[in-house]
Design a protein around this motif. Structure first.
Motif, PDB file in Angstrom:
ATOM      1  N   ASP A   1       2.543  -2.650   7.159  1.00  0.00           N
ATOM      2  CA  ASP A   1       1.159  -2.587   7.650  1.00  0.00           C
ATOM      3  C   ASP A   1       1.115  -2.428   9.171  1.00  0.00           C
TER       4      ASP A   1
ATOM      5  N   GLN B   1       0.257   4.374   0.514  1.00  0.00           N
ATOM      6  CA  GLN B   1      -0.003   5.296   1.618  1.00  0.00           C
ATOM      7  C   GLN B   1       0.603   4.786   2.912  1.00  0.00           C
ATOM      8  N   ASN B   2       0.569   3.480   3.123  1.00  0.00           N
ATOM      9  CA  ASN B   2       1.200   2.916   4.316  1.00  0.00           C
ATOM     10  C   ASN B   2       2.713   3.101   4.276  1.00  0.00           C
TER      11      ASN B   2
ATOM     12  N   THR C   1       3.380   6.703   5.245  1.00  0.00           N
ATOM     13  CA  THR C   1       3.190   6.887   6.681  1.00  0.00           C
ATOM     14  C   THR C   1       4.414   6.437   7.467  1.00  0.00           C
TER      15      THR C   1
ATOM     16  N   ALA D   1       2.406   1.133  10.107  1.00  0.00           N
ATOM     17  CA  ALA D   1       1.442   2.173   9.731  1.00  0.00           C
ATOM     18  C   ALA D   1       0.278   2.208  10.706  1.00  0.00           C
ATOM     19  N   SER D   2      -0.194   1.034  11.122  1.00  0.00           N
ATOM     20  CA  SER D   2      -1.290   0.955  12.090  1.00  0.00           C
ATOM     21  C   SER D   2      -0.870   1.538  13.444  1.00  0.00           C
TER      22      SER D   2
ATOM     23  N   ASP E   1       0.850  -1.196   0.000  1.00  0.00           N
ATOM     24  CA  ASP E   1       0.000   0.000   0.000  1.00  0.00           C
ATOM     25  C   ASP E   1       0.884   1.243   0.000  1.00  0.00           C
TER      26      ASP E   1
END
Length: 316
Positions: free
Chosen positions: A223, A67-68, A71, A226-227, A65
């Motif tokens: 992932d 965007q991840n 981030t 980013a979370s 991803d």
């Protein structure tokens, strides 16, 4: 003549195919050296042959991803070692926001089509401050690849300054910059150019090789990281929002108190001139407390404080 013309047409056609082929490689993967993004002589993101197979082949192709990735790269920081005048010992970003966004965009494109024996190498540029006044441009170079469910980034050159003399010789126009030879990092050895260990958080850590962490090698679970970053920002926003409301209330209270003290100071000075007068219905204790506040905030001099204090005590 016709034969020559046909030959020229064939050459032009083959040239066009080569150009379109390179363009396609930039977007959909290609041979080592195929460019994903380039600006001038020195700024680029492109494919390169894997520098070493000691750690096995890469897990390419892979879809991440974008965007991840942004981030995580925007929040990727290291703990700088305090040294001399130019390092505060505080946390510093590995990439500027602009670098992080550009690198994330083309890593997502490139890794989606990369071969297992390919890395993506990059050289990007950012501004840094010197002596808190001057700014200069520096290079950050490295390589990226995906392995064991993690995005790996190895830094070779970190905050490498331009060589002005070199550029004057090889690029007198000053438009492109002389072509540099950059270190894109290696799996086999550390460049020792990153001045501190990565700030660990969920999904972000340094690579450990032979029980030793490599400060130049970042291992990122995109992932998960980013979370964790999104959650951290949400909690930080709540705290800052709560603090800002408290601070606004405190500021309003202090402003009101300042106005009251100024009025009291004016009244007390007028009273001192008249050698007596109205005490505003306040007890000596209240008057002494107000006097203390005026003096603590340096709104009256020591002489005024002593004089008024004696006057209030004499009224008891």
């Amino acid at each position: 003549m016709k034969t020559i013309t046909n030959h020229l047409v064939t050459v032009l056609f083959l040239s066009a195919l080569m150009v379109s082929g390179n363009a396609a490689a930039a977007l959909f993967g290609g041979d080592d050296g195929s460019v994903l993004w380039k600006s001038g002589n020195n700024l680029y993101i492109k494919y390169a042959k894997q520098d070493s197979d000691n750690f096995g082949s890469n897990d390419h192709p892979v879809e991440l991803d974008p965007q991840n990735i942004v981030t995580v790269l925007e929040e990727l920081r290291f703990q700088a070692k305090k040294s001399g005048l130019f390092s505060s010992g505080k946390e510093e970003r590995v990439f500027s926001v602009t670098q992080a966004r550009r690198l994330a965009e083309y890593l997502a494109i490139g890794l989606k089509e990369a071969e297992p024996n390919q890395d993506i190498i990059f050289t990007l540029q950012k501004e840094v401050s010197q002596l808190l006044i001057l700014t200069d441009h520096v290079f950050v170079s490295g390589r990226a690849f995906y392995k064991d469910g993690r995005l790996n980034i190895i830094i070779g050159d970190y905050n490498r300054f331009k060589n002005q003399e070199y550029e004057r010789v090889y690029d007198s126009s000053g438009q492109l910059g002389g072509a540099y030879n950059f270190n894109h990092g290696r799996r086999s050895s550390s460049a020792n150019n990153v001045p501190g260990a990565v700030v660990n958080m969920a999904g972000i850590q340094n690579k450990v090789v032979n029980n030793n962490p490599r400060q130049d090698w970042f291992v990122l679970d995109i992932d998960q990281a980013a979370s964790a970053i999104a959650q951290q920002k949400g909690e930080r926003g709540k705290e800052e929002g709560g603090m800002s409301r408290e601070m606004r209330l405190e500021a309003a209270r202090m402003q009101k108190e300042q106005r009251e003290l100024k009025l009291e100071m004016a009244r007390m000075r007028e009273q001192m001139k008249n050698s007596g007068g109205d005490n505003g219905g306040k007890s000596p204790e209240e008057r002494l407390e107000t006097l203390e506040k005026l003096y603590e905030q340096e709104m009256i001099s020591k002489e005024e404080y002593e004089t008024k204090r004696e006057q209030i005590l004499s009224d008891i």
